[in-house]
Design a protein around this motif. Structure first.
Motif, PDB file in Angstrom:
ATOM      1  N   ILE A  26     -36.135  -7.308   1.110  1.00  0.00           N
ATOM      2  CA  ILE A  26     -36.319  -7.058  -0.164  1.00  0.00           C
ATOM      3  C   ILE A  26     -37.509  -7.688  -0.712  1.00  0.00           C
ATOM      4  N   SER A  27     -38.281  -8.581   0.087  1.00  0.00           N
ATOM      5  CA  SER A  27     -39.424  -9.292  -0.558  1.00  0.00           C
ATOM      6  C   SER A  27     -40.466  -8.962   0.589  1.00  0.00           C
ATOM      7  N   ASN A  28     -40.149  -8.477   1.558  1.00  0.00           N
ATOM      8  CA  ASN A  28     -41.180  -8.027   2.553  1.00  0.00           C
ATOM      9  C   ASN A  28     -41.343  -6.752   2.946  1.00  0.00           C
ATOM     10  N   GLY A  29     -40.163  -6.105   3.148  1.00  0.00           N
ATOM     11  CA  GLY A  29     -39.994  -4.682   3.503  1.00  0.00           C
ATOM     12  C   GLY A  29     -39.800  -4.943   5.360  1.00  0.00           C
ATOM     13  N   ILE A  30     -39.721  -5.940   5.530  1.00  0.00           N
ATOM     14  CA  ILE A  30     -39.474  -6.187   6.852  1.00  0.00           C
ATOM     15  C   ILE A  30     -38.249  -7.313   7.113  1.00  0.00           C
ATOM     16  N   PRO A  31     -37.231  -7.329   7.983  1.00  0.00           N
ATOM     17  CA  PRO A  31     -36.882  -5.979   8.699  1.00  0.00           C
ATOM     18  C   PRO A  31     -36.524  -4.987   7.874  1.00  0.00           C
ATOM     19  N   THR A  32     -36.184  -3.770   8.460  1.00  0.00           N
ATOM     20  CA  THR A  32     -35.964  -2.485   7.960  1.00  0.00           C
ATOM     21  C   THR A  32     -35.132  -2.947   6.581  1.00  0.00           C
ATOM     22  N   LEU A  33     -35.510  -2.086   5.515  1.00  0.00           N
ATOM     23  CA  LEU A  33     -34.895  -2.172   4.302  1.00  0.00           C
ATOM     24  C   LEU A  33     -33.550  -1.107   4.288  1.00  0.00           C
ATOM     25  N   ASP A  34     -32.388  -1.670   4.115  1.00  0.00           N
ATOM     26  CA  ASP A  34     -31.274  -0.644   4.349  1.00  0.00           C
ATOM     27  C   ASP A  34     -30.877  -0.234   2.911  1.00  0.00           C
ATOM     28  N   PRO A  35     -30.329   0.969   2.796  1.00  0.00           N
ATOM     29  CA  PRO A  35     -30.358   1.327   1.481  1.00  0.00           C
ATOM     30  C   PRO A  35     -28.971   0.767   0.754  1.00  0.00           C
ATOM     31  N   HIS A  36     -28.064   0.228   1.767  1.00  0.00           N
ATOM     32  CA  HIS A  36     -26.573  -0.241   1.158  1.00  0.00           C
ATOM     33  C   HIS A  36     -27.237  -1.729   0.639  1.00  0.00           C
ATOM     34  N   LEU A  37     -28.040  -2.312   1.076  1.00  0.00           N
ATOM     35  CA  LEU A  37     -28.647  -3.527   0.508  1.00  0.00           C
ATOM     36  C   LEU A  37     -29.377  -3.377  -0.765  1.00  0.00           C
ATOM     37  N   VAL A  38     -30.029  -2.475  -0.637  1.00  0.00           N
ATOM     38  CA  VAL A  38     -30.987  -2.215  -1.981  1.00  0.00           C
ATOM     39  C   VAL A  38     -29.688  -1.756  -3.254  1.00  0.00           C
ATOM     40  N   ARG A  39     -28.832  -0.876  -2.789  1.00  0.00           N
ATOM     41  CA  ARG A  39     -27.752  -0.498  -3.662  1.00  0.00           C
ATOM     42  C   ARG A  39     -26.753  -1.798  -4.217  1.00  0.00           C
ATOM     43  N   GLU A  40     -26.525  -2.672  -3.376  1.00  0.00           N
ATOM     44  CA  GLU A  40     -26.096  -4.080  -3.829  1.00  0.00           C
ATOM     45  C   GLU A  40     -26.841  -4.696  -4.579  1.00  0.00           C
ATOM     46  N   VAL A  41     -28.153  -4.653  -4.255  1.00  0.00           N
ATOM     47  CA  VAL A  41     -28.843  -5.493  -5.164  1.00  0.00           C
ATOM     48  C   VAL A  41     -29.050  -4.951  -6.421  1.00  0.00           C
ATOM     49  N   VAL A  42     -29.513  -3.710  -6.590  1.00  0.00           N
ATOM     50  CA  VAL A  42     -29.310  -2.855  -7.876  1.00  0.00           C
ATOM     51  C   VAL A  42     -28.238  -3.096  -8.795  1.00  0.00           C
ATOM     52  N   ASN A  43     -27.051  -3.021  -7.977  1.00  0.00           N
ATOM     53  CA  ASN A  43     -25.769  -3.204  -8.733  1.00  0.00           C
ATOM     54  C   ASN A  43     -25.632  -4.491  -9.375  1.00  0.00           C
ATOM     55  N   GLY A  44     -25.963  -5.583  -8.634  1.00  0.00           N
ATOM     56  CA  GLY A  44     -25.954  -7.252  -8.902  1.00  0.00           C
ATOM     57  C   GLY A  44     -26.939  -7.142 -10.036  1.00  0.00           C
TER      58      GLY A  44
END
Length: 178
Positions: A26-44
């Motif tokens: 989320i803060s560095n783009g490394i390791p690979t940014l998983d869309p499930h993680l982004v979805r969870e973060v946005v929902n949060g």
């Protein structure tokens, strides 16, 4: 927050200028940014942020942009990126945030602003942003960060910073703080 919690434990911690530094998708783009993680973060973020009162989302360049863009898409709230590059527009507002010179456009007096960021350490960077927004006459309705490091004393500011996850980062790894 299963994916976010798991991701901070899996993310590497490196030494950066004598301080343990979390290298997180989320803060560095490394390791690979998983869309499930982004979805969870946005929902949060959508659950904790005051979206109903926001006219605009403001986020600093660089790594908060992808999360803020996704929140903008879900909420239909326009997004303003606070940049580290000057364009010279008439309404451009320049301000300092630590060692960085930042530039703000398209936020006007009376706008209700949600400030989003990816990672907050002491809060000094976010405090400079909220101060700049208030100096142009905007109303900061909420401040949300995805991850907040809590091992340092926070910089005082006139706004509560909400976070999805509070952590302590050490050479030994990451501890999630309730």
């Amino acid at each position: 927050m299963d994916a976010l919690e798991r991701s901070v434990h899996e993310a590497p911690v490196i030494d950066r200028n004598g301080r343990p530094y979390l290298v997180h998708p989320i803060s560095n783009g490394i390791p690979t940014l998983d869309p499930h993680l982004v979805r969870e973060v946005v929902n949060g973020i959508c659950q904790v942020a005051d979206l109903a009162d926001a006219d605009v989302i403001a986020t600093p360049v660089t790594m908060g942009v992808h999360v803020s863009t996704a929140v903008s898409l879900v909420s239909d709230i326009p997004l303003v990126v606070i940049r580290d590059r000057q364009y010279g527009f008439d309404d451009e507002y320049a301000f300092d945030a630590g060692d960085d010179r930042l530039y703000l456009n398209d936020v006007e007096e009376g706008d209700d602003v949600l400030v989003l960021d990816d990672l907050t350490n002491t809060g000094a960077f976010v405090a400079a942003i909220t101060e700049a927004l208030e100096e142009v006459g905007a109303n900061v309705v909420d401040v949300v960060t995805v991850i907040r490091r809590v091992e340092s004393e926070p910089v005082p500011m006139g706004h509560e910073v909400k976070s999805l996850l509070d952590v302590r980062v050490s050479e030994d790894g990451v501890e999630i703080v309730d």
